[in-house]
Design an enzyme around this catalytic site. Sequence first.
Site, PDB file in Angstrom:
ATOM      1  N   HIS A 127       0.983  -0.721  -0.040  1.00  0.00           N
ATOM      2  CA  HIS A 127      -0.304   0.284  -0.253  1.00  0.00           C
ATOM      3  C   HIS A 127       0.831   1.371  -0.027  1.00  0.00           C
ATOM      4  O   HIS A 127       2.057   0.809   0.445  1.00  0.00           O
ATOM      5  CB  HIS A 127      -0.945  -0.310   1.159  1.00  0.00           C
ATOM      6  CG  HIS A 127      -1.815   0.889   1.714  1.00  0.00           C
ATOM      7  ND1 HIS A 127      -1.849   2.148   1.477  1.00  0.00           N
ATOM      8  CD2 HIS A 127      -3.197   1.222   1.225  1.00  0.00           C
ATOM      9  CE1 HIS A 127      -2.812   2.431   2.068  1.00  0.00           C
ATOM     10  NE2 HIS A 127      -4.245   2.143   1.878  1.00  0.00           N
ATOM     11  N   ASP A 204       2.906  -5.242   8.213  1.00  0.00           N
ATOM     12  CA  ASP A 204       1.298  -4.170   8.189  1.00  0.00           C
ATOM     13  C   ASP A 204      -0.059  -5.170   7.764  1.00  0.00           C
ATOM     14  O   ASP A 204       0.231  -5.762   6.611  1.00  0.00           O
ATOM     15  CB  ASP A 204       1.623  -2.723   6.590  1.00  0.00           C
ATOM     16  CG  ASP A 204       0.225  -2.610   6.857  1.00  0.00           C
ATOM     17  OD1 ASP A 204      -0.929  -3.123   7.121  1.00  0.00           O
ATOM     18  OD2 ASP A 204       0.142  -2.365   5.274  1.00  0.00           O
ATOM     19  N   GLN A 207      -4.857  -5.604   6.503  1.00  0.00           N
ATOM     20  CA  GLN A 207      -5.241  -5.978   6.323  1.00  0.00           C
ATOM     21  C   GLN A 207      -5.376  -7.721   7.017  1.00  0.00           C
ATOM     22  O   GLN A 207      -6.210  -8.788   6.218  1.00  0.00           O
ATOM     23  CB  GLN A 207      -5.429  -6.101   4.399  1.00  0.00           C
ATOM     24  CG  GLN A 207      -5.615  -5.209   3.626  1.00  0.00           C
ATOM     25  CD  GLN A 207      -7.195  -3.762   4.184  1.00  0.00           C
ATOM     26  OE1 GLN A 207      -8.066  -5.087   4.264  1.00  0.00           O
ATOM     27  NE2 GLN A 207      -7.165  -3.218   4.090  1.00  0.00           N
ATOM     28  N   LYS A 230     -10.652  -0.858  10.647  1.00  0.00           N
ATOM     29  CA  LYS A 230     -10.432  -2.201   9.937  1.00  0.00           C
ATOM     30  C   LYS A 230     -11.058  -3.003  10.488  1.00  0.00           C
ATOM     31  O   LYS A 230     -10.926  -4.483   9.912  1.00  0.00           O
ATOM     32  CB  LYS A 230      -9.193  -2.722   8.960  1.00  0.00           C
ATOM     33  CG  LYS A 230      -8.115  -1.105   8.481  1.00  0.00           C
ATOM     34  CD  LYS A 230      -8.943  -1.379   6.710  1.00  0.00           C
ATOM     35  CE  LYS A 230      -7.923  -0.026   6.271  1.00  0.00           C
ATOM     36  NZ  LYS A 230      -8.262   0.365   4.798  1.00  0.00           N
ATOM     37  N   CYS A 368      -4.854   2.246  -3.520  1.00  0.00           N
ATOM     38  CA  CYS A 368      -3.536   3.363  -3.201  1.00  0.00           C
ATOM     39  C   CYS A 368      -2.249   1.979  -3.109  1.00  0.00           C
ATOM     40  O   CYS A 368      -1.844   1.791  -2.339  1.00  0.00           O
ATOM     41  CB  CYS A 368      -3.472   3.456  -1.315  1.00  0.00           C
ATOM     42  SG  CYS A 368      -4.534   4.259  -1.538  1.00  0.00           S
TER      43      CYS A 368
HETATM   44  N1  PMP Z   1      -1.678  -0.526   4.811  1.00  0.00           N
HETATM   45  C1  PMP Z   1      -2.580  -1.162   3.549  1.00  0.00           C
HETATM   46  C2  PMP Z   1      -2.806  -2.976   3.732  1.00  0.00           C
HETATM   47  C3  PMP Z   1      -4.274  -1.029   3.578  1.00  0.00           C
HETATM   48  O1  PMP Z   1      -4.364  -2.035   3.072  1.00  0.00           O
HETATM   49  C4  PMP Z   1      -4.936  -0.039   4.265  1.00  0.00           C
HETATM   50  C5  PMP Z   1      -5.959   1.001   4.419  1.00  0.00           C
HETATM   51  N2  PMP Z   1      -6.164   0.341   2.921  1.00  0.00           N
HETATM   52  C6  PMP Z   1      -3.303   1.054   4.954  1.00  0.00           C
HETATM   53  C7  PMP Z   1      -2.118   0.554   4.859  1.00  0.00           C
HETATM   54  C8  PMP Z   1      -3.272   2.835   4.922  1.00  0.00           C
HETATM   55  O2  PMP Z   1      -4.192   2.636   6.846  1.00  0.00           O
HETATM   56  P1  PMP Z   1      -4.706   3.800   6.713  1.00  0.00           P
HETATM   57  O3  PMP Z   1      -5.423   4.480   5.953  1.00  0.00           O
HETATM   58  O4  PMP Z   1      -5.646   3.265   8.119  1.00  0.00           O
HETATM   59  O5  PMP Z   1      -3.600   4.193   8.356  1.00  0.00           O
END
Ligand code: PMP
Length: 410
Positions: A127, A204, A207, A230, A368
């Site tokens: 991401h 990270d 997910q 999440k 993203c």
């Molecule tokens: N890493 C991953 C794998 C994600 O899916 C996300 C959210 N889509 C993020 C980071 C960023 O999370 P946040 O916007 O809640 O900071």
Amino acid sequence: MSATTKLDIAKIRADFPLLQTEVYGRPVVYFDNGATTQKPLPVLQALEEYYRSYNSNVHRGVHFLSQKATDGQEAARRKVAQFINARHDHEIIFTRGTTESINLVAYSFGKRFLQPGDEIIISAMEHHSNIVPWQLACEDRGAVLKVVPMDANGDLMLDEYEKLFSEKTKIVALTWVSNSLGTVNPVQELVARAHARQVPVLLDAAQAIQHTPVDVQSLDVDFLVFSGHKIYAPTGVGVLYGKESLLNEMPPYQGGGSMIKQVTFAKTTWADLPFKFEAGTPDVSGIIGLGAALDYVNEIGLEAIIEAEHELMQYASERLQTIPGLRIIGQPKEKAGTISFLVEGIHPFDLGELLDKQSIAVRTGHHCCQPVMEFFNIPGTVRASFSFYNTKEEVDRLVEGIKKSAAMLG
Ligand code: PMP
């Protein structure tokens, strides 16, 4: 018909007011759980109770309300520590979310440990929030980014990973579960290979936290980050887990109230963990809400949740593949939560819009993960991401919705 026989899905759905909502006059089908999950009543009640009966700042007052708010926050920290099996509560730092947690580590670890020419390993499926903070750290420290490639199925290439290490590798930062492809990475193996070279690893888990049991001690991972929203908690709160020994070595990320031991104009000393990394008033209600969300997950049982989601993913994958021209992007060995796809001749945005008009919420675009889209040479995907509260009937509505949209656009 529920997704599984073990969970009473109708009862569970009654816990989530939003799932009762209508969009354009029909019950909403919410398949955007990868972006954020819905909130169950116990979480909403915890927020309301906090604001109605003990709203107060934490760690600042001797008065009853402040004490109660502080106790609520610290109880939530304990729940997070237990949920991921951290050795110490003070290894849990509350942040605004995954993004802030990664920025904190990239900045603070970078400041302490990165020298010009040092190397950071990330992967091709990250991401943006696990790419850009490291690029900033590289720019700041003169370090270099190395990228583990993936294959056409969306699996990381472990042999290539191995080859990226050098004497200069200082940290590895990888996603556990890909938000764009659903790939579940072999994190135990990835961590072990880095540790064989004394390189620390950040995972990270944005997910992963809602789809996989997380045990930071058995993984022996050095940092692990996720967002509360999440996993059924409010937006605005996230977690950084870090090993005590590393966090103690790292300088503060932000300065301000609560993170100090003593302030004089000549010199300031830092508070002990976790407060060294928690400058300013935290998201007290969100943190308490996160505690309530973890209680809720524990009550239902993560194992039953995983089983229900697995069954639903299986069903969705089979049903989607009956649609003419539909191509699933990413066929990795193991998958969780997410199915990304394209329908031949249809732009993902157009499909997403027509699904929306049929009261079906999916995500379209690059999620993203622009480098992932570039790798597959596609403009984006349609992403259906699932939670245990979704049903097979909803999957059927998605399948019918795609067919109808394809007929209209085709
Ligand atoms: N890493 C991953 C794998 C994600 O899916 C996300 C959210 N889509 C993020 C980071 C960023 O999370 P946040 O916007 O809640 O900071």
